[in-house]
Design an enzyme around this catalytic site. Structure first.
Site, PDB file in Angstrom:
ATOM      1  N   CYS A  16       0.969  -1.113  -0.067  1.00  0.00           N
ATOM      2  CA  CYS A  16      -0.017  -0.010  -0.066  1.00  0.00           C
ATOM      3  C   CYS A  16       0.711   1.187  -0.003  1.00  0.00           C
ATOM      4  CB  CYS A  16      -0.806   0.013   1.319  1.00  0.00           C
ATOM      5  SG  CYS A  16      -0.081   0.097   2.828  1.00  0.00           S
ATOM      6  N   THR A  22       9.148   2.608  -2.863  1.00  0.00           N
ATOM      7  CA  THR A  22      10.022   3.703  -3.653  1.00  0.00           C
ATOM      8  C   THR A  22      11.661   3.497  -2.749  1.00  0.00           C
ATOM      9  OG1 THR A  22       8.276   4.914  -4.226  1.00  0.00           O
ATOM     10  CG2 THR A  22      10.641   5.945  -4.606  1.00  0.00           C
ATOM     11  N   GLU A  88       6.267   3.107  -9.746  1.00  0.00           N
ATOM     12  CA  GLU A  88       4.528   3.527  -9.798  1.00  0.00           C
ATOM     13  C   GLU A  88       4.392   2.743 -11.379  1.00  0.00           C
ATOM     14  OE1 GLU A  88       3.023   5.437  -7.921  1.00  0.00           O
ATOM     15  OE2 GLU A  88       4.695   6.509  -7.035  1.00  0.00           O
ATOM     16  N   HIS A 185      -9.995  -0.902   9.409  1.00  0.00           N
ATOM     17  CA  HIS A 185     -10.440   0.724   9.404  1.00  0.00           C
ATOM     18  C   HIS A 185     -10.273   1.151   7.997  1.00  0.00           C
ATOM     19  CE1 HIS A 185      -9.040   0.703  13.689  1.00  0.00           C
ATOM     20  NE2 HIS A 185      -9.995   1.239  13.832  1.00  0.00           N
TER      21      HIS A 185
HETATM   22  P1  TMP Z   1       3.139   5.441  -3.700  1.00  0.00           P
HETATM   23  O1  TMP Z   1       2.887   3.978  -3.712  1.00  0.00           O
HETATM   24  O2  TMP Z   1       4.629   5.980  -4.250  1.00  0.00           O
HETATM   25  O3  TMP Z   1       2.710   6.345  -2.352  1.00  0.00           O
HETATM   26  O4  TMP Z   1       2.148   6.385  -4.942  1.00  0.00           O
HETATM   27  C1  TMP Z   1       1.143   6.068  -5.411  1.00  0.00           C
HETATM   28  C2  TMP Z   1       0.287   6.897  -6.185  1.00  0.00           C
HETATM   29  O5  TMP Z   1      -0.714   6.566  -6.752  1.00  0.00           O
HETATM   30  C3  TMP Z   1       0.059   8.297  -5.743  1.00  0.00           C
HETATM   31  O6  TMP Z   1       0.071   9.255  -6.496  1.00  0.00           O
HETATM   32  C4  TMP Z   1      -1.368   8.078  -5.456  1.00  0.00           C
HETATM   33  C5  TMP Z   1      -1.800   7.196  -6.580  1.00  0.00           C
HETATM   34  N1  TMP Z   1      -3.201   6.581  -6.313  1.00  0.00           N
HETATM   35  C6  TMP Z   1      -4.060   6.416  -7.387  1.00  0.00           C
HETATM   36  O7  TMP Z   1      -4.015   7.194  -8.468  1.00  0.00           O
HETATM   37  N2  TMP Z   1      -5.353   5.805  -7.071  1.00  0.00           N
HETATM   38  C7  TMP Z   1      -5.305   4.965  -5.756  1.00  0.00           C
HETATM   39  O8  TMP Z   1      -6.378   4.104  -5.811  1.00  0.00           O
HETATM   40  C8  TMP Z   1      -4.394   4.954  -4.863  1.00  0.00           C
HETATM   41  C9  TMP Z   1      -4.457   4.193  -3.736  1.00  0.00           C
HETATM   42  C10 TMP Z   1      -3.158   5.751  -5.331  1.00  0.00           C
HETATM   43 MG    MG Z   2       6.400   5.657  -3.993  1.00  0.00          MG
END
Ligand code: TMP
Ligand code: MG
Length: 198
Positions: A16, A22, A88, A185
């Site tokens: 998540c 990253t 990503e 939650h």
């Molecule tokens: P992260 O995994 O590096 O934190 O970044 C996830 C990216 O994906 C962030 O820009 C938010 C985006 N995102 C969506 O576009 N849709 C989603 O349902 C979720 C959970 C994240």
């Molecule tokens: Mg990330």
């Protein structure tokens, strides 16, 4: 865990938001550089957070990266690379899969990071395919912002309220729109257990 013994090897780092994907990707890429491997990092152009030309973790870890729209351009960018990192990866189209397969045929080490699930708690884009193809997969956890237990889900909040099931999948953002949550939650108004989009 980091066991790399063969050429043409696919590693998938997933979990998540705020789970350190990253950070783990950057850690592996830095180690590849220390091992004097020609290393390149790629990210989708859609990810404009923090820095256009780097993969950057929420905690500030970063590695220079080339923003890509069409996955096919990865082949020319990675021509001389031995290690290819892609962050990503949930945002890329299915066209990324044959590109990765070609990189693997060229005996490159490919490390991809991406969200396993969207805010609804459903598989995100091509991530199930990448996870199935992985030679090695790592699922990271975060900490639930409500109770402090292990979090495996991402909560989207719009004006402080849980986003509804039928809200659009893509919303680029960080702490202003998202929190890590445990199963208990994680809230998705409008979600029914029988519904599961193809
Ligand atoms: P992260 O995994 O590096 O934190 O970044 C996830 C990216 O994906 C962030 O820009 C938010 C985006 N995102 C969506 O576009 N849709 C989603 O349902 C979720 C959970 C994240
Ligand atoms: Mg990330």
């Amino acid at each position: 865990m980091e066991i790399v013994t063969q050429d043409g090897w696919l590693e998938v780092i997933t979990g998540c938001m705020f789970s350190g994907k990253t950070e783990e990707l950057v850690r592996r890429l830095r180690r590849a550089v220390i091992a004097r491997k020609k290393t390149v990092a790629i990210k989708p152009t859609i990810d404009t957070r923090y820095d256009l030309m780097a993969v950057v973790s929420h905690s500030g870890f970063s590695f220079n990266a080339i923003p890509i729209g069409d996955p096919k351009t990865i082949l020319s960018i990675s021509k001389d690379a031995e290690v290819v990192g892609i962050d990503e990866s949930q945002f890329f189209t299915i066209d990324l899969i044959p590109v990765i397969q070609e990189l693997l045929q060229e005996k490159k080490r490919v490390i991809v990071a991406g969200l396993d699930l969207d805010f609804r708690g459903e598989p995100f884009g091509i991530m199930p395919n990448l996870l199935a193809l992985a030679d090695e997969a790592m699922k990271l956890h975060a900490i639930c912002s409500v109770c402090g237990n292990i979090a495996t889900k991402t909560q989207r909040l719009i004006d402080g309220k849980p986003a509804r099931y039928d809200d659009p999948t893509i919303l680029v953002g960080g702490l202003e729109s998202y929190e890590a949550r445990c199963n208990l939650h994680h809230e998705v108004p409008g979600k029914t257990l029988t519904l599961f989009k193809e």
